[in-house]
Scaffold this motif. Structure first.
Motif, PDB file in Angstrom:
ATOM      1  N   ASP A 254     -10.075 -19.239  -6.102  1.00 11.01           N
ATOM      2  CA  ASP A 254      -9.543 -20.092  -7.165  1.00 11.01           C
ATOM      3  C   ASP A 254      -8.922 -19.288  -8.309  1.00 11.01           C
ATOM      4  O   ASP A 254      -8.523 -19.863  -9.329  1.00 11.01           O
ATOM      5  N   ASN A 255      -8.860 -17.963  -8.145  1.00 12.23           N
ATOM      6  CA  ASN A 255      -8.282 -17.113  -9.182  1.00 12.23           C
ATOM      7  C   ASN A 255      -6.757 -17.190  -9.101  1.00 12.23           C
ATOM      8  O   ASN A 255      -6.166 -16.843  -8.080  1.00 12.23           O
ATOM      9  N   GLU A 256      -6.120 -17.654 -10.175  1.00 15.29           N
ATOM     10  CA  GLU A 256      -4.674 -17.858 -10.139  1.00 15.29           C
ATOM     11  C   GLU A 256      -3.915 -16.549  -9.945  1.00 15.29           C
ATOM     12  O   GLU A 256      -2.905 -16.500  -9.240  1.00 15.29           O
ATOM     13  N   ARG A 257      -4.395 -15.481 -10.579  1.00 14.10           N
ATOM     14  CA  ARG A 257      -3.702 -14.192 -10.430  1.00 14.10           C
ATOM     15  C   ARG A 257      -3.753 -13.715  -8.983  1.00 14.10           C
ATOM     16  O   ARG A 257      -2.760 -13.212  -8.443  1.00 14.10           O
ATOM     17  N   VAL A 258      -4.916 -13.860  -8.358  1.00 18.28           N
ATOM     18  CA  VAL A 258      -5.062 -13.440  -6.970  1.00 18.28           C
ATOM     19  C   VAL A 258      -4.187 -14.303  -6.069  1.00 18.28           C
ATOM     20  O   VAL A 258      -3.498 -13.795  -5.166  1.00 18.28           O
ATOM     21  N   PHE A 259      -4.206 -15.620  -6.306  1.00 17.13           N
ATOM     22  CA  PHE A 259      -3.410 -16.530  -5.481  1.00 17.13           C
ATOM     23  C   PHE A 259      -1.930 -16.173  -5.538  1.00 17.13           C
ATOM     24  O   PHE A 259      -1.270 -16.004  -4.505  1.00 17.13           O
ATOM     25  N   TRP A 260      -1.392 -16.047  -6.749  1.00 17.86           N
ATOM     26  CA  TRP A 260       0.028 -15.771  -6.882  1.00 17.86           C
ATOM     27  C   TRP A 260       0.365 -14.349  -6.463  1.00 17.86           C
ATOM     28  O   TRP A 260       1.480 -14.093  -5.976  1.00 17.86           O
ATOM     29  N   GLY A 261      -0.572 -13.438  -6.629  1.00 19.93           N
ATOM     30  CA  GLY A 261      -0.345 -12.085  -6.132  1.00 19.93           C
ATOM     31  C   GLY A 261      -0.154 -12.077  -4.628  1.00 19.93           C
ATOM     32  O   GLY A 261       0.739 -11.400  -4.095  1.00 19.93           O
ATOM     33  N   ASN A 262      -0.989 -12.839  -3.921  1.00 23.23           N
ATOM     34  CA  ASN A 262      -0.869 -12.919  -2.462  1.00 23.23           C
ATOM     35  C   ASN A 262       0.427 -13.612  -2.039  1.00 23.23           C
ATOM     36  O   ASN A 262       1.071 -13.216  -1.071  1.00 23.23           O
ATOM     37  N   VAL A 263       0.786 -14.664  -2.774  1.00 22.13           N
ATOM     38  CA  VAL A 263       2.004 -15.397  -2.434  1.00 22.13           C
ATOM     39  C   VAL A 263       3.252 -14.532  -2.652  1.00 22.13           C
ATOM     40  O   VAL A 263       4.189 -14.523  -1.845  1.00 22.13           O
ATOM     41  N   LEU A 264       3.255 -13.792  -3.760  1.00 19.96           N
ATOM     42  CA  LEU A 264       4.439 -13.011  -4.128  1.00 19.96           C
ATOM     43  C   LEU A 264       4.516 -11.650  -3.447  1.00 19.96           C
ATOM     44  O   LEU A 264       5.588 -11.030  -3.427  1.00 19.96           O
ATOM     45  N   GLU A 265       3.414 -11.187  -2.881  1.00 24.15           N
ATOM     46  CA  GLU A 265       3.360  -9.836  -2.309  1.00 24.15           C
ATOM     47  C   GLU A 265       4.500  -9.537  -1.328  1.00 24.15           C
ATOM     48  O   GLU A 265       5.181  -8.505  -1.466  1.00 24.15           O
ATOM     49  N   PRO A 266       4.768 -10.404  -0.333  1.00 28.25           N
ATOM     50  CA  PRO A 266       5.853 -10.091   0.607  1.00 28.25           C
ATOM     51  C   PRO A 266       7.211  -9.961  -0.072  1.00 28.25           C
ATOM     52  O   PRO A 266       8.004  -9.082   0.268  1.00 28.25           O
ATOM     53  N   ALA A 267       7.479 -10.857  -1.037  1.00 28.12           N
ATOM     54  CA  ALA A 267       8.772 -10.819  -1.726  1.00 28.12           C
ATOM     55  C   ALA A 267       8.909  -9.559  -2.573  1.00 28.12           C
ATOM     56  O   ALA A 267       9.984  -8.938  -2.626  1.00 28.12           O
ATOM     57  N   ILE A 268       7.831  -9.174  -3.254  1.00 28.08           N
ATOM     58  CA  ILE A 268       7.866  -7.964  -4.083  1.00 28.08           C
ATOM     59  C   ILE A 268       8.099  -6.739  -3.202  1.00 28.08           C
ATOM     60  O   ILE A 268       8.917  -5.869  -3.509  1.00 28.08           O
ATOM     61  N   ALA A 269       7.360  -6.667  -2.083  1.00 29.42           N
ATOM     62  CA  ALA A 269       7.508  -5.529  -1.175  1.00 29.42           C
ATOM     63  C   ALA A 269       8.938  -5.447  -0.639  1.00 29.42           C
ATOM     64  O   ALA A 269       9.554  -4.373  -0.617  1.00 29.42           O
ATOM     65  N   LYS A 270       9.464  -6.588  -0.213  1.00 30.77           N
ATOM     66  CA  LYS A 270      10.814  -6.606   0.337  1.00 30.77           C
ATOM     67  C   LYS A 270      11.840  -6.205  -0.719  1.00 30.77           C
ATOM     68  O   LYS A 270      12.763  -5.414  -0.455  1.00 30.77           O
ATOM     69  N   GLY A 271      11.680  -6.748  -1.938  1.00 26.26           N
ATOM     70  CA  GLY A 271      12.651  -6.464  -2.996  1.00 26.26           C
ATOM     71  C   GLY A 271      12.673  -5.009  -3.403  1.00 26.26           C
ATOM     72  O   GLY A 271      13.738  -4.386  -3.509  1.00 26.26           O
ATOM     73  N   ILE A 272      11.494  -4.424  -3.646  1.00 21.45           N
ATOM     74  CA  ILE A 272      11.443  -3.027  -4.073  1.00 21.45           C
ATOM     75  C   ILE A 272      11.888  -2.109  -2.938  1.00 21.45           C
ATOM     76  O   ILE A 272      12.586  -1.110  -3.157  1.00 21.45           O
ATOM     77  N   ALA A 273      11.506  -2.438  -1.696  1.00 24.73           N
ATOM     78  CA  ALA A 273      11.944  -1.637  -0.558  1.00 24.73           C
ATOM     79  C   ALA A 273      13.469  -1.654  -0.447  1.00 24.73           C
ATOM     80  O   ALA A 273      14.095  -0.618  -0.168  1.00 24.73           O
ATOM     81  N   GLN A 274      14.070  -2.812  -0.684  1.00 25.21           N
ATOM     82  CA  GLN A 274      15.531  -2.916  -0.625  1.00 25.21           C
ATOM     83  C   GLN A 274      16.179  -2.088  -1.734  1.00 25.21           C
ATOM     84  O   GLN A 274      17.166  -1.381  -1.500  1.00 25.21           O
ATOM     85  N   LEU A 275      15.632  -2.155  -2.941  1.00 18.16           N
ATOM     86  CA  LEU A 275      16.182  -1.391  -4.060  1.00 18.16           C
ATOM     87  C   LEU A 275      16.055   0.117  -3.839  1.00 18.16           C
ATOM     88  O   LEU A 275      16.938   0.885  -4.234  1.00 18.16           O
ATOM     89  N   GLU A 276      14.948   0.538  -3.207  1.00 13.54           N
ATOM     90  CA  GLU A 276      14.682   1.959  -3.019  1.00 13.54           C
ATOM     91  C   GLU A 276      15.189   2.501  -1.690  1.00 13.54           C
ATOM     92  O   GLU A 276      15.154   3.704  -1.451  1.00 13.54           O
ATOM     93  N   GLY A 277      15.621   1.614  -0.807  1.00 14.37           N
ATOM     94  CA  GLY A 277      16.067   2.062   0.497  1.00 14.37           C
ATOM     95  C   GLY A 277      14.922   2.418   1.430  1.00 14.37           C
ATOM     96  O   GLY A 277      15.078   3.219   2.354  1.00 14.37           O
ATOM     97  N   PHE A 278      13.725   1.824   1.184  1.00 19.38           N
ATOM     98  CA  PHE A 278      12.568   2.082   2.026  1.00 19.38           C
ATOM     99  C   PHE A 278      12.628   1.231   3.290  1.00 19.38           C
ATOM    100  O   PHE A 278      13.096   0.085   3.263  1.00 19.38           O
ATOM    101  N   GLN A 279      12.128   1.780   4.374  1.00 25.03           N
ATOM    102  CA  GLN A 279      11.844   0.982   5.563  1.00 25.03           C
ATOM    103  C   GLN A 279      10.332   0.810   5.604  1.00 25.03           C
ATOM    104  O   GLN A 279       9.591   1.793   5.572  1.00 25.03           O
ATOM    105  N   ILE A 280       9.873  -0.427   5.646  1.00 29.80           N
ATOM    106  CA  ILE A 280       8.442  -0.687   5.538  1.00 29.80           C
ATOM    107  C   ILE A 280       7.964  -1.592   6.671  1.00 29.80           C
ATOM    108  O   ILE A 280       8.772  -2.241   7.337  1.00 29.80           O
ATOM    109  N   ARG A 281       6.673  -1.610   6.866  1.00 27.43           N
ATOM    110  CA  ARG A 281       6.077  -2.573   7.780  1.00 27.43           C
ATOM    111  C   ARG A 281       4.751  -3.046   7.218  1.00 27.43           C
ATOM    112  O   ARG A 281       4.042  -2.299   6.525  1.00 27.43           O
ATOM    113  N   LYS A 282       4.437  -4.279   7.510  1.00 24.82           N
ATOM    114  CA  LYS A 282       3.164  -4.861   7.102  1.00 24.82           C
ATOM    115  C   LYS A 282       2.062  -4.241   7.950  1.00 24.82           C
ATOM    116  O   LYS A 282       2.211  -4.077   9.157  1.00 24.82           O
TER     117      LYS A 282
END
Length: 325
Positions: free
Chosen positions: A57-85
């Motif tokens: 029920d922790n809002e920070r944890v909930f939104w952190g989990n929801v946003l995690e894929p988008a944040i990873a994808k965005g920063i990887a794109q900006l940095e030119g990283f190839q990543i995998r889950k």
């Protein structure tokens, strides 16, 4: 470091693995550097005396989990990283009870593979991050988490990607620091030894009172006459006195606030030596930590010569190539 890669069967199995290890998000608690867990609380959770906090029920944890894929994808794109889950749990065979559940892994990089830890950071948290030469740097709890992951991947480096206030990406690279990793490994070994011998750490009564309440829940309808217990008598008297002092302190705090505002007039922000007065939606006085205070300089992470070894027990597959995107 020799590492075993485990595929959790389901969420219950993943929680079981976490209960048997000190994970990357918990290592800071070993040294009293965690903002959400004390060494005393961590000890009793791993001992099985109390349940781990339920953060569903922790809002920070909930939104952190929801946003995690988008944040990873965005920063990887900006940095030119190839990543995998990463879907597997990493468990050290050299340091039993040391483990990690990685967010992502950077692959095909010129420096080699690396853990990629993702954080969604709001304004209030980022405001309190330490500064070096006027630049915000991640709290030590995040640096230790990344170093733990570097150790378990046998990597030369690691990366922390953060999205601040929902629209400001930040990336921090960490070189492998063998001194810090040795400190973490030794702390984890000592921790599990204390579990096996039943030697709990001393509680911090300012922070651990809720944990103590959980450990010593009252037996229904139980009663005992402790007349003559001078120490308990003194504690009761001190508690009542603190309650009265709290009322007086609240009034004194309000008076001091009025004096400060009258002194600074209509200024929104005022700096006076180590204090910063901020007036906006809230009235705040921030005191800048002195050098070494709060442990920020206890584990400096300078660049060191690479002494990493090859991954002795490398999993065949640590996850699919960013398939969730």
């Amino acid at each position: 470091m020799k590492v075993k890669s485990i595929i959790p069967r389901d969420e219950a199995h993943w929680h079981e693995l976490r209960a048997q290890h000190i994970g990357g998000s918990e290592v800071a608690a070993l040294f009293g550097l965690s903002s959400f867990m004390t060494p005393f609380e961590l000890w009793h959770i791993k001992k099985g005396n109390i349940e781990a906090p339920n953060l569903d029920d922790n809002e920070r944890v909930f939104w952190g989990n929801v946003l995690e894929p988008a944040i990873a994808k965005g920063i990887a794109q900006l940095e030119g990283f190839q990543i995998r889950k990463v879907h597997r749990y990493l468990s050290s065979e050299d340091v039993p009870g040391m483990g990690a559940s990685l967010d992502y892994q950077i692959i095909n990089h010129q420096r080699g593979t690396a853990p990629f830890e993702i954080k969604a950071v709001d304004y209030l948290e980022h405001r309190d991050w330490p500064e070096e030469n006027g630049v915000k740097t991640p709290p030590m709890k995040y640096a230790l988490q990344v170093q733990s992951q570097i150790a378990l991947l046998n990597s030369k480096w690691g990366c922390l990607g953060a999205l601040v206030s929902g629209n400001t990406p930040e990336k921090f690279n960490f070189d492998r620091h063998n001194g810090v990793i040795a400190k973490l490994s030794g702390g984890i070994e000592d921790f599990w030894y204390s579990i096996s011998t039943g030697k709990e750490p001393e509680p911090d009564f300012n922070k651990d009172y809720r944990t103590i309440e959980q450990l010593y829940g009252p037996d229904a309808n139980s009663f005992e006459d402790r007349t003559g217990d001078d120490q308990l008598l003194g504690l009761c008297a001190a508690y009542v006195g603190a309650r009265e002092d709290e009322k007086a302190a609240s009034k004194s705090k309000e008076a001091l606030r009025g004096k400060i505002i009258k002194r600074i007039g209509k200024k929104a922000r005022v700096k006076v030596d180590q204090f910063t007065i901020a007036r906006g939606a809230q009235f705040r006085i921030i005191e800048k930590a002195q050098s070494g205070e709060d442990g920020f300089e206890s584990y400096e992470l300078p660049s060191l010569p690479d002494t990493s070894k090859t991954f002795l027990n490398k999993p065949k597959d640590l996850g699919q190539i960013a398939s969730i995107f």
